[in-house]
Design a protein around this motif. Structure first.
Motif, PDB file in Angstrom:
ATOM      1  N   THR A  67       0.763  -1.201   0.122  1.00 44.55           N
ATOM      2  CA  THR A  67       0.033   0.121   0.089  1.00 44.55           C
ATOM      3  C   THR A  67       0.823   1.242  -0.063  1.00 44.55           C
ATOM      4  O   THR A  67       0.266   2.390  -0.074  1.00 44.55           O
ATOM      5  N   THR A  68       2.292   1.127   0.142  1.00 47.64           N
ATOM      6  CA  THR A  68       3.108   2.359  -0.092  1.00 47.64           C
ATOM      7  C   THR A  68       3.266   2.539  -1.356  1.00 47.64           C
ATOM      8  O   THR A  68       4.349   2.124  -2.067  1.00 47.64           O
ATOM      9  N   SER A 108      -1.516   4.118  -3.809  1.00 46.06           N
ATOM     10  CA  SER A 108      -2.130   3.261  -2.524  1.00 46.06           C
ATOM     11  C   SER A 108      -2.299   1.842  -2.708  1.00 46.06           C
ATOM     12  O   SER A 108      -3.083   1.249  -1.998  1.00 46.06           O
ATOM     13  N   ALA A 109      -1.899   1.389  -3.982  1.00 47.04           N
ATOM     14  CA  ALA A 109      -2.034  -0.105  -4.024  1.00 47.04           C
ATOM     15  C   ALA A 109      -0.929  -0.887  -5.057  1.00 47.04           C
ATOM     16  O   ALA A 109      -0.976  -0.552  -6.193  1.00 47.04           O
ATOM     17  N   SER A 128      -0.447  -5.495  -3.419  1.00 52.92           N
ATOM     18  CA  SER A 128      -1.862  -5.400  -2.826  1.00 52.92           C
ATOM     19  C   SER A 128      -2.620  -5.851  -4.140  1.00 52.92           C
ATOM     20  O   SER A 128      -3.725  -6.434  -3.911  1.00 52.92           O
ATOM     21  N   LYS A 155       1.643   2.360   7.087  1.00 52.88           N
ATOM     22  CA  LYS A 155       1.378   1.264   6.112  1.00 52.88           C
ATOM     23  C   LYS A 155       2.462   0.432   6.024  1.00 52.88           C
ATOM     24  O   LYS A 155       2.338  -0.686   5.031  1.00 52.88           O
ATOM     25  N   THR A 206       5.600  -3.667   3.695  1.00 52.42           N
ATOM     26  CA  THR A 206       4.387  -2.812   3.553  1.00 52.42           C
ATOM     27  C   THR A 206       3.098  -3.760   3.716  1.00 52.42           C
ATOM     28  O   THR A 206       3.139  -4.982   3.162  1.00 52.42           O
ATOM     29  N   HIS A 245      -2.284  -6.745   1.374  1.00 52.19           N
ATOM     30  CA  HIS A 245      -3.955  -6.850   1.422  1.00 52.19           C
ATOM     31  C   HIS A 245      -4.185  -7.938   2.404  1.00 52.19           C
ATOM     32  O   HIS A 245      -3.742  -8.917   2.597  1.00 52.19           O
TER      33      HIS A 245
END
Length: 165
Positions: free
Chosen positions: A51-52, A56-57, A61, A102, A118, A121
DNA sequence: GCGACAG
DNA sequence: ATCTTGTCGC
């Protein structure tokens, strides 16, 4: 922790490497290799951002969403986010992005740059660090990633440099 | 502001 | 990722 299974997908990347669009290059190969696994894991550790990421994905993720599976992203250097640099061995510093924590920077070994851990998910800030630490053996990178990376290198040589996963 | 930028 | 020898440490 012990080795269970390994699967490999060989194929040419159909998209160039562009920071921010990593999934387009690595997605297909990763999914295909995952589909070959007999003993499906409860969680995936991905060699990419979670998410970094600017959106943000990151890839970690992304792959988690597609497979509906918990993921953690671990890389050798930050792509985005802010954090203090851990100096002491085994020291972890929180990694912030978008006003929230995150991930972490973890100084695994002295004399080497910290690794970036990080949330990918379906994992928490606490568990991603705990799991990453449990996967460490005697090298800087967690064992699953180290073995996968090593395997990829050998396969690449075996199949010639046709540019792959 | 500029450069760097997951692999 | 890739370019690359010898070298250091457990």
């Amino acid at each position: 922790m012990e080795f269970v299974e390994r699967t490999v997908h060989i194929g040419k990347a159909s998209f160039p490497y562009i920071p921010g669009f990593f999934s387009f290059r690595e997605g297909e190969g990763t999914i295909r290799a995952y589909q070959k696994i007999s003993h499906k894991p409860d969680l995936l550790i991905i060699n990419a951002c979670g998410t970094t990421h600017p959106a943000s994905a990151g890839f970690a993720s992304h792959i988690g969403v597609i497979l509906d599976k918990p993921t953690i992203g671990i890389t050798k250097r930050m792509f985005c986010g802010r954090a203090k640099i851990p100096q002491k061995e085994k020291e972890a510093q929180p990694l912030y992005h978008g006003g929230k924590q995150k991930g972490w920077l973890l100084k695994v070994l002295p004399e080497t740059k910290p690794i970036v851990i990080t949330i990918g998910h379906l994992t928490s800030i606490k568990s991603c660090l705990e799991i990453a630490i449990k996967c460490l053996k005697e090298n800087k990178m967690p064992e699953p990633l180290r073995l996968a990376h090593q395997c990829a290198g050998k396969e690449k040589k075996k199949w010639g440099k046709s540019d792959g996963t």
